[in-house]
Design a protein around this motif. Sequence first.
Motif, PDB file in Angstrom:
ATOM      1  N   ASP A 187      -5.296 113.358 132.694  1.00 50.47           N
ATOM      2  CA  ASP A 187      -5.822 112.356 133.623  1.00 50.47           C
ATOM      3  C   ASP A 187      -5.031 111.046 133.543  1.00 50.47           C
ATOM      4  N   VAL A 188      -4.750 110.590 132.327  1.00 53.08           N
ATOM      5  CA  VAL A 188      -4.035 109.322 132.152  1.00 53.08           C
ATOM      6  C   VAL A 188      -2.618 109.425 132.686  1.00 53.08           C
ATOM      7  N   ALA A 189      -1.954 110.542 132.425  1.00 54.49           N
ATOM      8  CA  ALA A 189      -0.542 110.692 132.783  1.00 54.49           C
ATOM      9  C   ALA A 189      -0.326 110.945 134.266  1.00 54.49           C
ATOM     10  N   ALA A 190      -1.368 111.106 135.026  1.00 53.30           N
ATOM     11  CA  ALA A 190      -1.219 111.455 136.441  1.00 53.30           C
ATOM     12  C   ALA A 190      -0.599 110.332 137.260  1.00 53.30           C
ATOM     13  N   THR A 191      -0.757 109.086 136.815  1.00 58.43           N
ATOM     14  CA  THR A 191      -0.263 107.954 137.607  1.00 58.43           C
ATOM     15  C   THR A 191       0.461 106.953 136.725  1.00 58.43           C
ATOM     16  N   GLY A 192       1.379 106.223 137.310  1.00 52.39           N
ATOM     17  CA  GLY A 192       2.034 105.115 136.641  1.00 52.39           C
ATOM     18  C   GLY A 192       2.981 105.547 135.541  1.00 52.39           C
ATOM     19  N   THR A 193       3.158 104.638 134.571  1.00 54.51           N
ATOM     20  CA  THR A 193       4.061 104.889 133.442  1.00 54.51           C
ATOM     21  C   THR A 193       3.324 104.606 132.131  1.00 54.51           C
ATOM     22  N   PRO A 194       2.335 105.421 131.808  1.00 56.17           N
ATOM     23  CA  PRO A 194       1.543 105.158 130.605  1.00 56.17           C
ATOM     24  C   PRO A 194       2.246 105.630 129.335  1.00 56.17           C
ATOM     25  N   LEU A 195       1.868 105.029 128.218  1.00 60.06           N
ATOM     26  CA  LEU A 195       2.213 105.537 126.894  1.00 60.06           C
ATOM     27  C   LEU A 195       0.939 106.093 126.277  1.00 60.06           C
ATOM     28  N   LEU A 196       0.959 107.367 125.906  1.00 64.68           N
ATOM     29  CA  LEU A 196      -0.179 107.991 125.244  1.00 64.68           C
ATOM     30  C   LEU A 196       0.171 108.206 123.785  1.00 64.68           C
ATOM     31  N   VAL A 197      -0.594 107.575 122.903  1.00 64.02           N
ATOM     32  CA  VAL A 197      -0.377 107.707 121.467  1.00 64.02           C
ATOM     33  C   VAL A 197      -1.475 108.595 120.894  1.00 64.02           C
ATOM     34  N   SER A 198      -1.094 109.699 120.296  1.00 62.47           N
ATOM     35  CA  SER A 198      -2.054 110.586 119.645  1.00 62.47           C
ATOM     36  C   SER A 198      -2.118 110.221 118.174  1.00 62.47           C
ATOM     37  N   VAL A 199      -3.278 109.761 117.719  1.00 61.03           N
ATOM     38  CA  VAL A 199      -3.481 109.481 116.297  1.00 61.03           C
ATOM     39  C   VAL A 199      -4.093 110.752 115.711  1.00 61.03           C
ATOM     40  N   SER A 200      -3.234 111.591 115.146  1.00 58.52           N
ATOM     41  CA  SER A 200      -3.659 112.954 114.816  1.00 58.52           C
ATOM     42  C   SER A 200      -2.593 113.643 113.985  1.00 58.52           C
ATOM     43  N   GLY A 201      -2.852 114.918 113.706  1.00 59.07           N
ATOM     44  CA  GLY A 201      -1.845 115.796 113.149  1.00 59.07           C
ATOM     45  C   GLY A 201      -1.114 116.521 114.260  1.00 59.07           C
ATOM     46  N   ASP A 202      -0.391 117.573 113.892  1.00 57.84           N
ATOM     47  CA  ASP A 202       0.423 118.294 114.867  1.00 57.84           C
ATOM     48  C   ASP A 202      -0.420 118.949 115.956  1.00 57.84           C
ATOM     49  N   GLY A 203      -1.613 119.463 115.594  1.00 58.53           N
ATOM     50  CA  GLY A 203      -2.447 120.124 116.589  1.00 58.53           C
ATOM     51  C   GLY A 203      -2.973 119.181 117.647  1.00 58.53           C
ATOM     52  N   GLY A 204      -3.444 118.015 117.227  1.00 56.98           N
ATOM     53  CA  GLY A 204      -3.917 117.037 118.198  1.00 56.98           C
ATOM     54  C   GLY A 204      -2.813 116.542 119.103  1.00 56.98           C
ATOM     55  N   TYR A 205      -1.631 116.350 118.528  1.00 59.33           N
ATOM     56  CA  TYR A 205      -0.499 115.909 119.342  1.00 59.33           C
ATOM     57  C   TYR A 205      -0.088 116.996 120.327  1.00 59.33           C
ATOM     58  N   ASN A 206      -0.217 118.247 119.932  1.00 58.94           N
ATOM     59  CA  ASN A 206       0.081 119.351 120.847  1.00 58.94           C
ATOM     60  C   ASN A 206      -0.790 119.265 122.091  1.00 58.94           C
ATOM     61  N   GLU A 207      -2.069 118.951 121.923  1.00 57.08           N
ATOM     62  CA  GLU A 207      -2.960 118.818 123.082  1.00 57.08           C
ATOM     63  C   GLU A 207      -2.492 117.708 124.019  1.00 57.08           C
ATOM     64  N   VAL A 208      -2.122 116.557 123.452  1.00 59.91           N
ATOM     65  CA  VAL A 208      -1.682 115.428 124.276  1.00 59.91           C
ATOM     66  C   VAL A 208      -0.396 115.777 125.015  1.00 59.91           C
ATOM     67  N   VAL A 209       0.543 116.389 124.334  1.00 56.30           N
ATOM     68  CA  VAL A 209       1.807 116.772 124.973  1.00 56.30           C
ATOM     69  C   VAL A 209       1.554 117.734 126.127  1.00 56.30           C
ATOM     70  N   ASN A 210       0.690 118.721 125.916  1.00 56.48           N
ATOM     71  CA  ASN A 210       0.410 119.679 126.987  1.00 56.48           C
ATOM     72  C   ASN A 210      -0.316 119.019 128.150  1.00 56.48           C
ATOM     73  N   GLY A 211      -1.190 118.054 127.867  1.00 49.84           N
ATOM     74  CA  GLY A 211      -1.843 117.330 128.951  1.00 49.84           C
ATOM     75  C   GLY A 211      -0.853 116.555 129.798  1.00 49.84           C
ATOM     76  N   VAL A 212       0.111 115.913 129.149  1.00 45.01           N
ATOM     77  CA  VAL A 212       1.139 115.170 129.884  1.00 45.01           C
ATOM     78  C   VAL A 212       1.981 116.120 130.731  1.00 45.01           C
ATOM     79  N   LEU A 213       2.350 117.281 130.172  1.00 45.89           N
ATOM     80  CA  LEU A 213       3.122 118.250 130.960  1.00 45.89           C
ATOM     81  C   LEU A 213       2.295 118.797 132.115  1.00 45.89           C
ATOM     82  N   ASP A 214       0.992 118.976 131.912  1.00 47.41           N
ATOM     83  CA  ASP A 214       0.113 119.411 132.994  1.00 47.41           C
ATOM     84  C   ASP A 214       0.164 118.432 134.169  1.00 47.41           C
ATOM     85  N   ALA A 215       0.228 117.135 133.862  1.00 54.26           N
ATOM     86  CA  ALA A 215       0.191 116.114 134.906  1.00 54.26           C
ATOM     87  C   ALA A 215       1.456 116.110 135.752  1.00 54.26           C
TER      88      ALA A 215
END
Length: 293
Positions: free
Chosen positions: A56-84
């Motif tokens: 949702d966040v990555a759908a518009t503009g030029t956002p920076l998404l920071v995942s405060v997590s381990g590798d699994g949580g960051y994997n979710e954020v990366v896939n969400g950005v690619l989905d957008a």
Amino acid sequence: MRPFDRIVIVFNPHSTGNAAESAEELRAELDRRLPDVPVQLRPTQRAGHAREIARDVAATGTPLLVSVSGDGGYNEVVNGVLDAGNDRAVCAVRAAGNANDHRRTTRAHHLADAIVTGDVQRIDLLRLTLGSGATAETRYAHSYIGVGLTPVVAVDLEEGGKGSWRELVSVVRGFWRFRPFPIRLEDGEQRTVDSLLFANISQMAKVATVSEGSTPDDGCFEVVTQERTGKLRVLATAIRAATRGLGPQPSATHYAFTPLVPMPLQLDGELVELAADTPVAVDIAPRALATVL
């Protein structure tokens, strides 16, 4: 002009680590050092929610998404950005998990410093395709994809819990319960493997050096294969990885196989159960992710 118009910090408030505290510390520092850039905290509420937030966040503009997590949580954020599908969105990870392989291996600067200076780079991703045709599922990994011993041990870690002694017991239990897996390669050849790892980074599992000279922006991934050799040989390989490293490994841009029995697959820190006879393809996605390292 800054490369992002807002910063969204994604974290799991129920993490066994210090994700909530770390996220708040980062927000406070960025508010102070970047007063003209909006910074928002986005706690997750359930499994998979980080991917939804990132999409949702990555759908518009030029956002920076920071995942405060381990590798699994960051994997979710990366896939969400690619989905957008917005290649102007930028990702970063602040380590707050167990192994934190990606951050430990790729870190170039203190994260807040890199964000403030707008130091954005592009790195490769591993693209995983499960199945074929219209029903095929695609996911991405920032660090590694593994089948065989790696995900089996990961399952035992989840069941046994994290912490030095519990980790040790879980690893030993997974190791001795492990059985090799038969697979069929793209050319029809059948093999029985103890471990098959596709690596976009040089280290994993905190201490193991799986390949020398590999970087996440070199346009290929390393293929670390151990065919059925017996438990003592597998143990010797694990010890060598943790002490001297495995040395240079073959690289590829594509690898495909089919598991002949049900088996687990590990995508960064996430576990996926593969059904028997599911076509699996791993491809390099060159420079697919804009990131702050």
